[in-house]
Structures are given as structure tokens and as C-alpha cells.
Design a protein around this motif. Structure first.
Motif: not given
Ligand SMILES: Nc1nc2c(c(=O)[nH]1)N[C@H]1C(S)=C(S)[C@@H](COP(=O)(O)O)O[C@H]1N2
Ligand SMILES: [Mo]
Length: 172
Positions: A60-63, A113-116, A151-156
Motif C-alpha cells: 500500500a502507498s502512503l504520502t 477503528f470499529s470492527l465493522a 484510504k484515510d484522507k488524513a495520515l493520523a
């Protein structure tokens, strides 16, 4: 005078020798980091870097925050949750829908994270527990394990120095 100088020199050499031995000791006795999976699991796990490296990996890629793209390789989080016997897929109904995954890091940082949202029948959020960045082990202070949430817009939530995964029931 000469005698004092020689004594000082011997003392300094002794000090240097002492520090060299200390550094050598620290490098050979680096504390191994494990990831503990616990809480609402059928089987608690303590996973070493060697254990993780044997599991199926994805990329997976991450900026990063400086705008540079990095390629990470790691184990899908759902695979780890499956090996610990966490209620996922068909079991994720009723009260199990109030379960969460809390991720703890060595610097005290925590994300949830929620498991769902992780489960493939619900949010199917791609999250990997990475042990490599750009083909190498993660750099000091960022490893040995990092969550990657492309897929998160933020890196946090892509937290580094991950040390524990805890499954719990949300209660209030
Ligand atoms: N353990 C830990 N992980 C963390 C953080 C942190 O403080 N501690 N900061 C987060 C935030 S807010 C950002 S922006 C990214 C920075 O990642 P980068 O160094 O790859 O840019 O790390 C995330 N992961
Ligand atoms: Mo951030």
C-alpha cells in the motif's frame, strides 16, 4: 606534571573504553518489540517481527506529511484479527457491532477503528500492519511496525511504533 598528564590521559582512555563497551552492549541488546493482540479475542497473540514476516503481505502507498510517496509492505489487519479469533464476517452482528479495535503505540499515541469499518462485509477499510517501507525495514522511531490506512484522507491513523491491538466492547 608529566605524571599528572599521563594519569589524566589514562583516565580519559578508560572513560572512552567504558563508553565503547556501553554502546556495543546497547546495540546487541536492543529490546525486541512485540505486538500484543488482546481483549475480546479467542486467542491472545504476541507477535514478533519474525512471526509477522512469515505472514501474507500486501502493498500500500502512503504520502507522508512532506508530500513524498512511500510504498509499504505489511500484513492485512483482518488477517491478524482472524488469527486471534476476533468476531468478524458472519459473527459481526448484534452486540458484536459495538466492538472496537484500539491500537496503541510506544510513544503513547492511540487510534481506534470499529470492527465493522474493518470488516469486509461492512466498511472493508484497507489497513495493513507494515514492517517494510520502500523495500527496507521501517526507519528508527517509525517502526518496527506501522499501520498504513491508504484510504484515510488524513495520515493520523497511520500510526507508527505500534505495540498493541486491543479489541473491546464500547460501553457508556
Ligand atoms: N505513534 C505515532 N504515530 C503517528 C503519529 C504520532 O504522533 N505517533 N502522528 C500521526 C500524524 S498526525 C501524522 S501526520 C503522521 C506522520 O507520518 P509521516 O512521518 O510518515 O509523515 O503520523 C501519524 N502517526
Ligand atoms: Mo498529522
Amino acid at each position: 606534571m608529566l605524571n599528572r598528564f599521563q594519569n589524566n590521559r589514562q583516565f580519559i582512555l578508560l572513560l572512552i573504553g567504558f563508553f565503547v563497551i556501553q554502546i556495543g552492549y546497547a546495540q546487541n541488546h536492543k529490546q525486541e518489540v512485540f505486538i500484543e493482540v488482546s481483549g475480546e479475542v479467542r486467542q491472545s497473540l504476541k507477535i514478533s517481527a519474525a512471526d509477522l514476516s512469515k505472514m501474507e503481505h500486501q502493498t500500500a502507498s502512503l504520502t507522508d506529511r512532506d508530500g513524498r510517496v512511500h510504498r509499504y509492505r505489511g500484513v492485512p489487519l483482518t488477517l491478524l484479527l482472524d488469527s486471534a479469533g476476533v468476531s468478524m464476517k458472519g459473527e459481526l452482528r448484534g452486540e458484536n457491532l459495538t466492538k472496537y479495535l484500539l491500537v496503541k503505540c510506544l510513544d503513547g499515541y492511540e487510534v481506534l477503528f470499529s470492527l465493522a469499518e474493518l470488516d469486509q462485509d461492512f466498511g472493508d477499510l484497507e489497513v495493513i500492519l507494515a514492517d517494510q517501507m520502500d523495500g527496507k525495514p521501517l526507519p528508527a522511531g517509525k517502526g518496527p511496525f506501522r499501520l498504513v490506512v491508504p484510504k484515510d484522507k488524513a495520515l493520523a491513523r497511520s500510526c507508527y511504533e505500534v505495540s498493541a491491538l486491543i479489541v473491546g466492547f464500547a460501553t457508556d
